[in-house]
Design an enzyme around this catalytic site. Sequence first.
Site, PDB file in Angstrom:
ATOM      1  N   SER A   1     -17.708  18.411   0.308  1.00  0.00           N
ATOM      2  CA  SER A   1     -17.429  18.553   1.741  1.00  0.00           C
ATOM      3  C   SER A   1     -16.492  19.732   2.018  1.00  0.00           C
ATOM      4  O   SER A   1     -15.941  19.837   3.113  1.00  0.00           O
ATOM      5  CB  SER A   1     -16.803  17.254   2.264  1.00  0.00           C
TER       6      SER A   1
ATOM      7  N   GLU B   1     -20.546   5.401   3.752  1.00  0.00           N
ATOM      8  CA  GLU B   1     -21.799   5.235   2.979  1.00  0.00           C
ATOM      9  C   GLU B   1     -21.911   3.792   2.477  1.00  0.00           C
ATOM     10  O   GLU B   1     -22.987   3.182   2.544  1.00  0.00           O
ATOM     11  CB  GLU B   1     -21.820   6.204   1.787  1.00  0.00           C
TER      12      GLU B   1
HETATM   13  S1  SF4 Z   1     -26.407  15.425  -1.585  1.00  0.00           S
HETATM   14 FE1  SF4 Z   1     -24.312  15.191  -0.768  1.00  0.00          FE
HETATM   15  S2  SF4 Z   1     -24.530  13.751   0.936  1.00  0.00           S
HETATM   16 FE2  SF4 Z   1     -26.371  13.585  -0.318  1.00  0.00          FE
HETATM   17  S3  SF4 Z   1     -25.909  11.904  -1.710  1.00  0.00           S
HETATM   18 FE3  SF4 Z   1     -25.378  13.813  -2.751  1.00  0.00          FE
HETATM   19  S4  SF4 Z   1     -23.200  14.054  -2.334  1.00  0.00           S
HETATM   20 FE4  SF4 Z   1     -23.973  12.556  -0.855  1.00  0.00          FE
END
Ligand code: SF4
Length: 290
Positions: free
Chosen positions: A272, A132
Amino acid sequence: MIDIEISTSAGFCFGVVNAINQAEQYLSKSRPLHSLGEIVHNSQEVDRLSQKGLQAINYDQLRQLPGGEKVLFRAHGEAPWVYDLAKEKDIHIIDATCPVVLQLQKRIRRTYERTRADKAQIVIFGKKGHAEVNGLVGQTNGEAIVIENTAEALALLDFSKPIYLFSQTTKSSRDYTELIEVIQAHLAPGITFKHYDTICRQVANRIPELIDFARSKDWIYFIAGKNSSNGKVLFDTAQKANPHTTFISSPDEITAPLPDWVRTVGISGATSTPTWLMEDVARKIRELNP
Ligand code: SF4
């Protein structure tokens, strides 16, 4: 008899759910599908999807793919050069970038473009090399300064030049606030300092719930992949709330019964961590503590 509870606020965030849904929908029609990097920081879920035809590739492999191949960009997002490369090679992109990350990328890009004349520093509080963060730095032509902690802020920032500060979406709000205070304390008089609250609510909202959950149990198993940034933040939070918190990535890591005094066990995980994995851990605890 031990009481086991899986936290209702743990498990995939909507960004990860969206990426996995897109991959599964696509794989139900056509295979293989490549994902640029592992779709989620969880090896068991990666294995489950690879059995369905999802193949993780790296940037070198992307460069070698023939035109017409399909590549999924995961929730973490990608830098502009990756889109350019895919276009140049006639790769079909399935873009599963999380909308929250996409918004942050656009915000950083706009701020970068608007502040070039001021020689402002675009600063990202995040983990160096994280996918990211690479995507965010890419919005600034590679110029953004990534800092991981307050010591790096003191070493790397020029406090006599404007600073625009953003955070990786999965960082801890407490650490971000501390960083903001340190920068404010060192800034030369009259210098612009803007900071933006860019921590994802899906992560921030979990913290108070996780603290309550961890405090309410005798023992916590926290499940996440070893590379999960958000897993690290949430695990540290749980461990502070309850020192009897154990980090695991798989039920196989639980090899012994719990101590006799443990009556209540909580299971939690990162954004995750799939629910099915938390259920497997609950089964393993029951097996070892009949
Ligand atoms: S929803 Fe999940 S993937 Fe999207 S910014 Fe938040 S933590 Fe990251």
